[in-house]
Design a protein around this motif. Structure first.
Motif, short mmCIF file in Angstrom:
data_model
loop_
_atom_site.label_atom_id
_atom_site.label_comp_id
_atom_site.label_asym_id
_atom_site.label_seq_id
_atom_site.Cartn_x
_atom_site.Cartn_y
_atom_site.Cartn_z
N UNK A 42 71.55 -33.42 13.46
CA UNK A 42 70.76 -34.37 12.87
C UNK A 42 69.97 -33.97 11.77
N UNK A 43 69.70 -32.54 11.62
CA UNK A 43 68.83 -32.22 10.75
C UNK A 43 68.86 -32.42 9.22
N UNK A 44 70.17 -32.45 9.04
CA UNK A 44 70.47 -32.68 7.45
C UNK A 44 70.51 -34.42 7.16
N UNK A 45 70.58 -35.01 8.21
CA UNK A 45 70.28 -36.49 8.12
C UNK A 45 69.00 -36.79 7.97
N UNK A 46 68.08 -36.28 8.55
CA UNK A 46 66.72 -36.46 8.69
C UNK A 46 65.88 -35.78 7.46
N UNK A 47 66.07 -34.47 7.11
CA UNK A 47 65.30 -33.68 6.49
C UNK A 47 65.83 -33.25 5.01
N UNK A 48 65.30 -33.34 4.12
CA UNK A 48 66.05 -32.94 2.62
C UNK A 48 66.19 -31.48 2.86
N UNK A 49 67.31 -31.08 2.45
CA UNK A 49 67.83 -29.48 2.25
C UNK A 49 67.25 -28.67 3.33
N UNK A 50 67.04 -29.08 4.58
CA UNK A 50 66.93 -28.36 5.56
C UNK A 50 65.35 -27.75 5.48
N UNK A 51 64.68 -28.68 4.71
CA UNK A 51 63.13 -28.31 4.87
C UNK A 51 62.53 -29.54 5.81
N UNK A 52 61.21 -29.39 5.73
CA UNK A 52 60.54 -30.24 6.72
C UNK A 52 60.02 -31.63 5.89
N UNK A 53 60.67 -32.01 5.03
CA UNK A 53 60.42 -33.00 4.04
C UNK A 53 61.23 -34.15 4.54
N UNK A 54 60.74 -35.37 4.91
CA UNK A 54 62.07 -36.35 5.37
C UNK A 54 62.60 -37.02 4.33
N UNK A 55 63.74 -37.38 4.39
CA UNK A 55 64.58 -37.93 3.45
C UNK A 55 64.02 -39.21 3.20
N UNK A 56 64.13 -39.74 1.89
CA UNK A 56 63.26 -41.14 1.25
C UNK A 56 63.90 -42.11 1.99
N UNK A 57 65.18 -42.24 2.34
CA UNK A 57 65.73 -43.15 3.03
C UNK A 57 65.69 -43.51 4.66
N UNK A 58 65.05 -42.46 5.12
CA UNK A 58 65.04 -42.49 6.49
C UNK A 58 63.59 -43.20 7.23
N UNK A 59 63.73 -44.06 7.75
CA UNK A 59 62.50 -44.78 8.37
C UNK A 59 61.90 -44.51 9.83
N UNK A 60 60.73 -44.03 9.76
CA UNK A 60 60.35 -43.60 11.25
C UNK A 60 59.00 -44.54 11.79
N UNK A 61 59.22 -44.84 12.78
CA UNK A 61 58.21 -46.00 13.37
C UNK A 61 57.63 -45.44 14.48
N UNK A 62 56.25 -45.56 14.60
CA UNK A 62 55.56 -45.04 16.00
C UNK A 62 55.02 -46.54 16.49
N UNK A 63 55.66 -47.05 17.49
CA UNK A 63 55.21 -48.11 18.41
C UNK A 63 55.13 -49.41 17.16
N UNK A 64 56.30 -49.24 16.39
CA UNK A 64 56.55 -50.23 15.56
C UNK A 64 55.68 -50.33 14.32
N UNK A 65 55.15 -49.20 14.02
CA UNK A 65 54.42 -49.28 12.61
C UNK A 65 55.03 -47.94 11.96
N UNK A 66 55.27 -48.11 10.56
CA UNK A 66 55.88 -47.11 9.72
C UNK A 66 55.14 -45.96 9.50
N UNK A 67 55.49 -44.96 9.67
CA UNK A 67 54.63 -43.69 9.43
C UNK A 67 54.00 -43.78 8.01
N UNK A 68 54.71 -44.14 6.94
CA UNK A 68 54.32 -44.26 5.69
C UNK A 68 53.10 -45.17 5.62
#
Length: 92
Positions: A42-68
């Motif tokens: 799943x690394x390449x699906x979530x991170x850009x070029x194997x780095x710690x930067x999340x791909x722009x199209x991935x949405x991550x929510x904590x308790x229903x709130x977007x981390x952005x």
């Protein structure tokens, strides 16, 4: 640091071969680091070029709130939190 449930959807779930897991993590980036260590596919699906930067199209929510709208990957996690990862989904 808390026991956090992570839920995976669509192709992230397919690549990992699981729909959810529980981990102890302090922040979202810590949780994602543990996830990609346990499920390297799943690394390449979530991170850009194997780095710690999340791909722009991935949405991550904590308790229903977007981390952005929170502290992004530095969002702190507490015991019982639920993190959901949504890749882009299309259909018709």
């Amino acid at each position: 640091m808390g026991n956090v449930k992570i839920k995976l959807f669509a192709n992230v779930r397919e690549k990992a071969g699981i729909s959810q897991a529980e981990y102890n993590a302090e922040t979202v980036i810590d949780l994602l680091s543990i996830l990609v260590t346990d499920y390297p596919a799943v690394k390449d699906l979530i991170f850009e070029n194997g780095q710690q930067e999340i791909r722009g199209y991935i949405n991550i929510f904590v308790n229903g709130n977007n981390i952005h709208h929170l502290e992004r990957t530095e969002t702190r996690l507490s015991d019982g939190d639920e993190v959901a990862i949504f890749p882009p989904v299309s259909g018709g």
